[in-house]
Design a protein around this motif. Structure first.
Motif, PDB file in Angstrom:
ATOM      1  N   GLU A  50       3.608 -15.307 -14.503  1.00  0.00           N
ATOM      2  CA  GLU A  50       2.826 -14.495 -15.444  1.00  0.00           C
ATOM      3  C   GLU A  50       2.312 -15.282 -16.634  1.00  0.00           C
ATOM      4  N   ASN A  51       3.003 -16.359 -17.035  1.00  0.00           N
ATOM      5  CA  ASN A  51       2.539 -17.157 -18.170  1.00  0.00           C
ATOM      6  C   ASN A  51       1.814 -18.424 -17.733  1.00  0.00           C
ATOM      7  N   MET A  52       1.513 -18.507 -16.464  1.00  0.00           N
ATOM      8  CA  MET A  52       0.853 -19.681 -15.919  1.00  0.00           C
ATOM      9  C   MET A  52      -0.663 -19.538 -16.039  1.00  0.00           C
ATOM     10  N   ASP A  53      -1.326 -20.648 -16.283  1.00  0.00           N
ATOM     11  CA  ASP A  53      -2.788 -20.666 -16.296  1.00  0.00           C
ATOM     12  C   ASP A  53      -3.243 -20.797 -14.849  1.00  0.00           C
ATOM     13  N   ILE A  54      -3.810 -19.714 -14.289  1.00  0.00           N
ATOM     14  CA  ILE A  54      -4.086 -19.645 -12.856  1.00  0.00           C
ATOM     15  C   ILE A  54      -5.574 -19.798 -12.569  1.00  0.00           C
ATOM     16  N   GLU A  55      -5.881 -20.683 -11.616  1.00  0.00           N
ATOM     17  CA  GLU A  55      -7.271 -20.853 -11.185  1.00  0.00           C
ATOM     18  C   GLU A  55      -7.658 -19.776 -10.184  1.00  0.00           C
ATOM     19  N   LYS A  56      -6.819 -19.546  -9.179  1.00  0.00           N
ATOM     20  CA  LYS A  56      -7.119 -18.498  -8.210  1.00  0.00           C
ATOM     21  C   LYS A  56      -5.868 -18.067  -7.466  1.00  0.00           C
ATOM     22  N   GLU A  91      -0.461  -5.677 -14.595  1.00  0.00           N
ATOM     23  CA  GLU A  91      -1.269  -6.326 -15.627  1.00  0.00           C
ATOM     24  C   GLU A  91      -1.666  -7.767 -15.307  1.00  0.00           C
ATOM     25  N   PHE A  92      -1.930  -8.068 -14.061  1.00  0.00           N
ATOM     26  CA  PHE A  92      -2.465  -9.378 -13.726  1.00  0.00           C
ATOM     27  C   PHE A  92      -3.982  -9.290 -13.618  1.00  0.00           C
ATOM     28  N   ASP A  93      -4.635 -10.298 -14.123  1.00  0.00           N
ATOM     29  CA  ASP A  93      -6.097 -10.327 -14.162  1.00  0.00           C
ATOM     30  C   ASP A  93      -6.656 -10.422 -12.741  1.00  0.00           C
ATOM     31  N   GLU A  94      -7.355  -9.387 -12.295  1.00  0.00           N
ATOM     32  CA  GLU A  94      -7.890  -9.362 -10.931  1.00  0.00           C
ATOM     33  C   GLU A  94      -9.008 -10.375 -10.719  1.00  0.00           C
ATOM     34  N   SER A  95      -9.592 -10.882 -11.787  1.00  0.00           N
ATOM     35  CA  SER A  95     -10.707 -11.815 -11.620  1.00  0.00           C
ATOM     36  C   SER A  95     -10.269 -13.133 -10.979  1.00  0.00           C
ATOM     37  N   VAL A  96      -8.977 -13.458 -11.037  1.00  0.00           N
ATOM     38  CA  VAL A  96      -8.501 -14.699 -10.424  1.00  0.00           C
ATOM     39  C   VAL A  96      -8.077 -14.482  -8.967  1.00  0.00           C
ATOM     40  N   ILE A  97      -8.073 -13.216  -8.513  1.00  0.00           N
ATOM     41  CA  ILE A  97      -7.748 -12.934  -7.112  1.00  0.00           C
ATOM     42  C   ILE A  97      -9.037 -13.060  -6.313  1.00  0.00           C
ATOM     43  N   THR A  98      -9.201 -14.191  -5.645  1.00  0.00           N
ATOM     44  CA  THR A  98     -10.473 -14.503  -4.988  1.00  0.00           C
ATOM     45  C   THR A  98     -10.512 -14.066  -3.532  1.00  0.00           C
ATOM     46  N   ASN A  99      -9.354 -13.893  -2.905  1.00  0.00           N
ATOM     47  CA  ASN A  99      -9.310 -13.498  -1.495  1.00  0.00           C
ATOM     48  C   ASN A  99      -8.244 -12.429  -1.287  1.00  0.00           C
TER      49      ASN A  99
END
Length: 277
Positions: A50-56, A91-99
């Motif tokens: 949850e505190n990680m900077d996620i690309e995808k 509360e995870f940002d859906e914009s990083v869920i690419t597939n």
């Protein structure tokens, strides 16, 4: 030799930092509802990232070899969608869920196991692949104007964002560094006895305007729980209860910035009485 060791350590750290994280969720036969034990395991995984900077994030659903191709494609997609919903509800940002894809069945010989039932159990799954951003983005320091605003001239209808009051993802309590910030806010509000206000709680990243699920209580009322947390804290610090109300705003007013900034609380001034001389 020393330079070589430094180079090797750096190379190892570089490779490790880019490594993808994987998690698998297993399902019962013909089901796309997440079993309770698997749901708990998934929440533990979410707490790790949850505190990680996620690309995808990629989510792939699978089935065992039973059922028709079309049936398995539909069921595997339902399983993948169920996992995506857990990310959104927490509360995870859906914009990083690419597939979010259903892949149908996995061939039996993919898994090296002689027991057919075990093979099928291992194939009824969703695979989650998380790719971190590397190098991580530097965290931006946000200017805190809360104290100056609370000490300034206030009127009915003023809304004040409580800067740097950050909540842990999926919970109604603050991260450790936010406690001193709240102490200062409580001190100011306790002294400004002529100010009446409503505490508004907000959540991040849910679908539409839905509230998020409070991981502690398992109820879909996280925005209310956050507002009440601040309310109770202010009461303990000497702010009179009759001056305050609290309300959950769900996800009606996203700020459009970093997701963690939507896990927030604001104060809406409802009444300002003139101080007697």
């Amino acid at each position: 030799m020393k330079a070589l060791l430094v180079f090797l350590c750096f190379s190892f750290q570089f490779a490790f930092s880019q490594e993808e994280l994987k998690h698998e969720v297993y399902f019962d036969t013909d089901k796309h509802d997440i079993p309770e034990t698997e749901h708990s395991r998934l929440l533990l995984f979410l707490s790790e990232i949850e505190n990680m900077d996620i690309e995808k994030i990629s989510i792939y659903g699978f089935c065992d070899d039973r059922g028709s191709d079309n049936y398995n494609l539909v069921l595997s997609q339902q399983r993948a969608d169920a996992i995506k919903s857990v990310f959104s509800n927490n509360e995870f940002d859906e914009s990083v869920i690419t597939n979010v894809d259903g892949k149908g069945e996995i061939l039996l010989n993919i898994v090296h196991e002689e027991d057919l039932n075990k093979i099928r159990g291992l194939n009824r799954k969703v695979e989650i692949i998380v790719k971190p951003v590397f190098p991580p983005k530097p965290k931006e320091e946000k200017e805190d104007n809360t104290e100056s605003l609370l000490k300034g001239d206030l009127k009915e209808g003023d809304k004040i964002l409580l800067d740097n009051l950050l909540f842990r993802t999926g919970y109604s309590y603050l991260v450790k560094d936010s406690k001193p910030v709240l102490d200062k806010i409580a001190e100011i509000l306790a002294e400004r006895t002529n100010i009446y206000f409503t505490i508004e709680g907000h959540v991040c990243c849910t679908q539409g305007e839905r509230d998020a699920i409070d991981r502690k209580t398992k109820k879909r009322n996280l925005s209310v729980a956050r507002a009440k947390y601040i309310y109770d804290y202010l009461v303990k610090k000497g702010v009179r209860p009759y001056r305050m109300k609290f309300v959950g705003m769900r996800r009606k007013e996203p700020l459009g910035g970093a997701p963690e900034l939507d896990r927030r609380v604001e104060i809406l001034v409802t009444k300002v009485y003139k101080k007697s001389d």
